[in-house]
Design a protein around this motif. Structure first.
Motif, PDB file in Angstrom:
ATOM      1  N   THR A 170     102.313  44.745  41.545  1.00  0.00           N
ATOM      2  CA  THR A 170     101.291  43.705  41.577  1.00  0.00           C
ATOM      3  C   THR A 170      99.921  44.307  41.804  1.00  0.00           C
ATOM      4  O   THR A 170      98.936  43.901  41.197  1.00  0.00           O
ATOM      5  N   LEU A 212      94.625  44.733  47.290  1.00  0.00           N
ATOM      6  CA  LEU A 212      95.771  43.969  46.846  1.00  0.00           C
ATOM      7  C   LEU A 212      96.922  44.237  47.784  1.00  0.00           C
ATOM      8  O   LEU A 212      96.805  45.010  48.732  1.00  0.00           O
ATOM      9  N   ILE A 264      94.566  33.654  49.098  1.00  0.00           N
ATOM     10  CA  ILE A 264      95.423  33.675  47.912  1.00  0.00           C
ATOM     11  C   ILE A 264      96.889  33.513  48.308  1.00  0.00           C
ATOM     12  O   ILE A 264      97.687  32.919  47.578  1.00  0.00           O
ATOM     13  N   GLN A 265      97.262  34.021  49.472  1.00  0.00           N
ATOM     14  CA  GLN A 265      98.632  33.821  49.942  1.00  0.00           C
ATOM     15  C   GLN A 265      98.894  32.349  50.259  1.00  0.00           C
ATOM     16  O   GLN A 265      99.966  31.821  49.927  1.00  0.00           O
ATOM     17  N   SER A 278     105.456  44.871  45.134  1.00  0.00           N
ATOM     18  CA  SER A 278     104.071  44.714  45.562  1.00  0.00           C
ATOM     19  C   SER A 278     103.188  45.791  44.966  1.00  0.00           C
ATOM     20  O   SER A 278     102.022  45.558  44.658  1.00  0.00           O
ATOM     21  N   ILE A 291     103.133  35.499  45.685  1.00  0.00           N
ATOM     22  CA  ILE A 291     102.038  36.455  45.499  1.00  0.00           C
ATOM     23  C   ILE A 291     102.399  37.556  44.515  1.00  0.00           C
ATOM     24  O   ILE A 291     101.533  38.242  43.973  1.00  0.00           O
ATOM     25  N   GLY A 338      99.337  30.578  47.108  1.00  0.00           N
ATOM     26  CA  GLY A 338     100.650  30.888  46.550  1.00  0.00           C
ATOM     27  C   GLY A 338     101.727  29.980  47.113  1.00  0.00           C
ATOM     28  O   GLY A 338     102.600  29.494  46.379  1.00  0.00           O
ATOM     29  N   LEU A 355      93.408  38.990  51.934  1.00  0.00           N
ATOM     30  CA  LEU A 355      93.850  38.062  50.888  1.00  0.00           C
ATOM     31  C   LEU A 355      94.655  36.896  51.451  1.00  0.00           C
ATOM     32  O   LEU A 355      95.638  36.443  50.853  1.00  0.00           O
ATOM     33  N   THR A 399      99.179  36.344  41.748  1.00  0.00           N
ATOM     34  CA  THR A 399      97.948  36.962  42.239  1.00  0.00           C
ATOM     35  C   THR A 399      96.933  37.159  41.118  1.00  0.00           C
ATOM     36  O   THR A 399      95.775  36.736  41.218  1.00  0.00           O
ATOM     37  N   TYR A 411      89.250  34.145  48.503  1.00  0.00           N
ATOM     38  CA  TYR A 411      90.155  34.877  47.610  1.00  0.00           C
ATOM     39  C   TYR A 411      89.908  36.381  47.655  1.00  0.00           C
ATOM     40  O   TYR A 411      90.845  37.168  47.519  1.00  0.00           O
TER      41      TYR A 411
END
Length: 502
Positions: free
Chosen positions: A21, A10, A234-235, A18, A264, A238, A231, A268, A226
């Protein structure tokens, strides 16, 4: 843009946000039950508590309030319709896809949810085309690094669900098998923590082998990239979500942009876990029904609805004037906005279905964000296959053979209910031929022995006793649904919302 650590994981802990997250995907599911310790949660201490209809004994996902169940008569009608579709899946997807989509939006019957998910995502075809693949992977030891990481994550996946609460129980064992098999199936990708809740949801509805192929399809077709190192996918999504938010809710878009809250930081877990760790369980199942049919646009729509509801007006923004307050609000979405009755209950008034966001909108914005990414960061480190937007796109890209879609009964019941059934009107000649009864064959044999030509060869054509045949899956399904005794009972095929392997 956030700096990301190398390897599957992550966002790095370069900032407090972050770090929060990153921890959100690894902390135990939901609040604790009073003073219940971790050993009690994953043991027998809470085994005496009564589970809700989804199998949750406590935690955030537990359904404490009574909900309005679908009438049994309506539920059986839906089961019959889904059995008909599954028996002729390729024809329904080719000629009546809109009907399939509409029925997914209404909700798949619990007794058939696992089987329907496997057909929708193409996992059934993958399984048939790769017979023995999962068994081979299951027998291998696996990479020691990934094995160690997976074992540490097992107890964190839905610890208040009766299937996973016991340490070393069958649920955790199957979860380990599925995740380990995937690291061997895709060694270049390995394991990502967000894959565990995805696999766990699948295991609640199907056996380990089916769950493995469902996970493969989600990782490769629905959400490609993903769970890869960095990652990057996924960014990108986003940024796509943030761009679409400008059109859906300009107020929410300006607020997030003003406080420089990177997508993110709040989306996420939503996207990587397909809302399985965010929404109430009834909403999770309905969202997944539509997600398997229509693809990632459903995930985008749910995210946009939540952002619009939480930050979409000046009145709502009075309570979150800064970055910290906004993040706290997004981490604890108001329950009323996540309920099934609000998000997806009625197809005609569904907040998710009414949102004007299509596959074309997502792909158009994807091209824009991909161009910006290359300008700012250079070429993507991870190359993933193109995303498939739902069941029909997967079926068109990889046309299956009819034998790959044939249903194989998991449980064979020796019951009078399974001795008589109606022939579906949509069966082809091959299936009809296989459904001929022993009595028909014996009658045909007697007619042949009466002719002169056959009489001369009677030594070779003497009637043969045909052993009793095991009824097919279609015969059992049709008989169970048509039998009047079952219709007059108080129990549904779904056993009152409990999912089965049938």
């Amino acid at each position: 843009m956030l700096k990301l650590q190398q390897g599957n994981g992550l966002p790095s802990a370069d900032s407090k946000s972050s770090k929060a997250t990153a921890e959100s995907l690894t902390e135990p599911e939901g609040p604790s039950l009073g003073s219940t310790s971790d050993s009690e949660v994953n043991g027998s201490a809470i085994s005496e508590r009564q589970a809700d209809k989804y199998g949750f004994i406590g935690g955030a996902q537990c359904q404490n309030q009574a909900t309005e169940d679908i009438p049994l008569e309506v539920l059986r009608q839906r089961e019959a319709k889904w059995l008909e579709m599954l028996n002729s899946w390729d024809r329904w997807m080719a000629k009546k896809h809109k009907k399939v989509k509409f029925r997914c939006q209404k909700g798949i019957p619990p007794s058939l949810r696992g089987r329907a998910w496997l057909y929708l995502c193409g996992g059934k075809v993958k399984k048939e085309q790769n017979q023995g693949r999962f068994q081979d992977l299951d027998q291998q030891f696996g990479d020691p690094h990934w094995v160690d990481v997976i074992e540490k994550d097992l107890h964190r996946q839905f610890p208040f669900h009766e299937m996973f609460m016991a340490r070393g129980g069958h649920g955790q064992q199957d979860l380990f098998r599925v995740l380990k098999a995937y690291t061997l199936h895709r060694p270049e990708e390995g394991y990502c923590q967000a894959q565990a809740p995805i696999a766990a949801v699948l295991l609640m509805h199907m056996p380990a082998e089916d769950a493995f192929w469902g996970l493969v399809q989600i990782c490769e077709k629905y959400l490609p990239g993903y769970y890869s190192a960095g990652l990057e996918a996924i960014q990108l999504d986003g940024e796509i979500l943030f761009a679409l938010l400008r059109r859906v809710s300009p107020v929410a878009h300006r607020h997030l942009k003003k406080h420089k809250i990177d997508p993110i930081l709040y989306m996420t877990e939503w996207f990587m876990c397909a809302f399985s760790r965010t929404l109430p369980w009834a909403s999770v199942l309905r969202v997944w029904d539509m997600f398997f049919c229509e693809g990632v646009k459903i995930i985008f729509r749910v995210g946009l609805v939540l952002l619009k509801c939480m930050l979409g007006s000046h009145e709502k923004l009075k309570a979150c004037q800064g970055q910290y307050e906004t993040m706290e609000l997004l981490r604890a979405v108001e329950p009323r906005y996540m309920q099934e009755s609000f998000l997806v209950q009625q197809v005609q008034t569904s907040q998710v279905l009414e949102l004007p966001v299509s596959e074309r909108d997502i792909e158009k914005e994807h091209s824009v964000q991909l161009r910006r990414w290359k300008e700012n960061h250079g070429k993507l480190d991870c190359t993933s296959p193109p995303r498939m937007h739902g069941a029909r796109a997967i079926l068109v890209a990889e046309p299956p053979k009819r034998q790959d879609l044939r249903q194989n009964p998991t449980i064979i019941v020796d019951s009078p209910l399974a001795t008589k059934s109606e022939t579906p009107t949509t069966e082809d000649e091959e299936d009809v031929q296989k459904k001929k009864t022993t009595e028909d064959k014996q009658k045909k044999q007697k007619k042949k022995t009466k002719s002169g030509e056959e009489a001369s060869k009677k030594d070779f054509l003497a009637p043969v006793e045909v052993p009793e045949q095991i009824p097919s899956q279609e015969q059992m399904d049709g008989s169970l649904l048509k039998n009047s005794t079952l219709h007059s009972s108080t129990q549904s095929l779904s056993s009152a919302e409990h999912d089965t392997y049938l």
